[in-house]
Design an enzyme around this catalytic site. Structure first.
Site, mmCIF file in Angstrom:
data_model
loop_
_atom_site.group_PDB
_atom_site.id
_atom_site.type_symbol
_atom_site.label_atom_id
_atom_site.label_comp_id
_atom_site.label_asym_id
_atom_site.label_seq_id
_atom_site.Cartn_x
_atom_site.Cartn_y
_atom_site.Cartn_z
ATOM 1 N N HIS A 248 0.823 -1.204 0.000
ATOM 2 C CA HIS A 248 0.000 0.000 0.000
ATOM 3 C C HIS A 248 0.861 1.259 0.000
ATOM 4 C CE1 HIS A 248 -3.836 -2.181 1.575
ATOM 5 N NE2 HIS A 248 -3.613 -2.373 0.283
ATOM 6 N N HIS A 380 -3.952 -6.168 -10.743
ATOM 7 C CA HIS A 380 -2.637 -5.601 -10.469
ATOM 8 C C HIS A 380 -1.641 -5.957 -11.561
ATOM 9 C CE1 HIS A 380 -3.382 -3.983 -6.442
ATOM 10 N NE2 HIS A 380 -4.091 -5.060 -6.193
#
Length: 414
Positions: A248, A380
């Site tokens: 993150h 992703h």
């Protein structure tokens, strides 16, 4: 040590299409997107998840913009699942998941899911999918009225099904994906209020990053007081892990640069500096942290590894963040890291035998499934093949929808 060569444009394009081909069977017979196993076979014993279905609309909408065979029909079918199977026709909004018989799984209405609903809607509009405009209008209306806190400039994380009471938890993960979706929505609609909201969300990270030496707290109380101890007893939680989540930090690093590029002179001060801080901390704490290559999943607040598994999405975000920082600064060190991490992904994550990427590796870089079973997520990895070849703004689908903006950069970030 010699820096490996970065992948070429042709290789990135081929990998993007290989990933999309892996997901060709993803549509669930009940509607929406199925959870895929290691071979790309739908696991029909699992529920249909909104977040997976939204990411399916997004990546196959992108595939449609790239002209990938069959992508438009898959994106359209997944969008139909969001309009029907996963939509709560009684109370509005979207369920988190539904069982194979159509019954809702749980009663929570989550910001995380609804942010991805908006991202799916924005990509669907950019790709010209049928019903996309009305769908995005519904998605943005629900989000603005239920999840956006205008007074604080932040988001509410969860509601009950009937929207009678918000849960006390607040989270940085839903905040991050809300910002991502707001940039995309603003790009496709031209409504700059969404970009302004994204900037207000970024203000939280601009405050937190220097206060915690680049390790972002993820969990908060209803007044946004920091909770550093949440899930200490369940540190590998797939959505709310304890400690600092390395991936993150990398994802936020990239998103702050997209925000800066989107807003131009109106961007908040400090976005580049904070992007650098988050990136450098994530790399220092997470990469090769325990004697083997790869990024650990989480660390404690002193930077010591907690969960040592290597998640595929973390490497994908590292690749994209390094590319973004190189594009923004021109500094060669970022290009070298970009090439190094692609080499790691090709050596350890790309599954040439069964398709897609291994979603999880152990500390010795062997495939395992303690947190993530199967290969349910293309989002992703697909983005890691595209973001390095595109400008920082507009957002991915909007950029691809412009005839003159198809991928044209060198394999190393330009």
């Amino acid at each position: 040590m010699t820096t490996p060569a970065p992948p070429t444009d042709d290789w990135l394009d081929g990998e993007c299409r290989r990933l999309l081909t892996f997901g060709r069977r993803i549509i669930h017979p009940a509607g929406g997107a199925a959870w895929l196993d290691d071979d790309g076979t739908p696991d029909l014993a699992r529920p249909v998840h909104t977040w997976i279905t939204c990411r399916t609309v997004h990546v196959f909408g992108i595939g449609a913009l790239l002209g990938h065979e069959g992508a438009a029909s898959i994106a359209t079918a997944a969008l139909h699942g969001l309009r029907t199977t996963l939509h709560d026709d009684e109370d509005g909004g979207w369920f988190t998941a539904v069982a194979g018989d159509g019954a809702p799984v749980g009663t929570v209405k989550s910001c995380y899911d609804h942010a991805f609903v908006m991202l799916a809607g924005s990509t669907a509009v950019a790709a010209g999918l049928p019903g996309a405009d009305a769908f995005l209008s519904d998605a943005t209306d629900v989000f603005a009225h239920r999840f956006w806190d205008e007074e604080r400039g932040r988001v509410v994380d969860e509601w009950d099904r009937a929207w009678t009471a918000p849960a006390p938890y607040r989270g940085l993960n839903s905040t991050m994906h809300s910002l991502e979706a707001m940039l995309a929505v603003g790009d496709v609609t031209g409504d700059v209020v969404w970009h302004a909201r994204a900037a207000r969300l970024a203000g939280l990270v601009l405050e937190l990053a220097p206060s915690y030496d680049g390790r972002l707290p993820e969990h908060f109380g209803p007044d946004w007081s920091v909770d550093l101890e949440l899930n200490r007893d369940r540190p590998d939680d797939p959505f709310k892990p304890y400690g600092a989540t390395v991936g993150h930090g990398l994802e936020w690093s990239r998103l702050l640069l997209h925000l800066e590029a989107t807003l131009g002179e109106a961007a908040p001060a400090g976005l580049l500096d904070t992007s650098r801080l988050l990136f450098e901390r994530a790399v220092a704490d997470g990469w090769h942290a325990d004697g083997a290559p790869g990024f650990v999943y989480t660390t404690d607040w002193e930077g010591r590894p907690v969960v040592r598994q290597r998640m595929h999405w973390v490497v994908a975000e590292a690749i994209a963040a390094a590319a973004a920082l190189h594009r923004r600064t021109g500094e060669e060190a970022y290009a070298e890291q970009y090439a190094e991490w692609w080499a790691y992904a090709r050596d350890h994550l790309v599954d040439r035998e069964r398709g897609s990427w291994h979603h999880e590796l152990d500390a010795a870089n062997r495939p395992q499934a303690s947190v993530w079973a199967g290969k349910p997520d293309l989002y992703h990895a697909v983005q890691a093949t595209l973001l390095p070849r595109l400008p920082l703004a507009p957002s991915l689908a909007s950029c691809l929808a412009r005839p003159a903006a198809m991928p044209d950069g060198p394999g190393a970030p330009a």
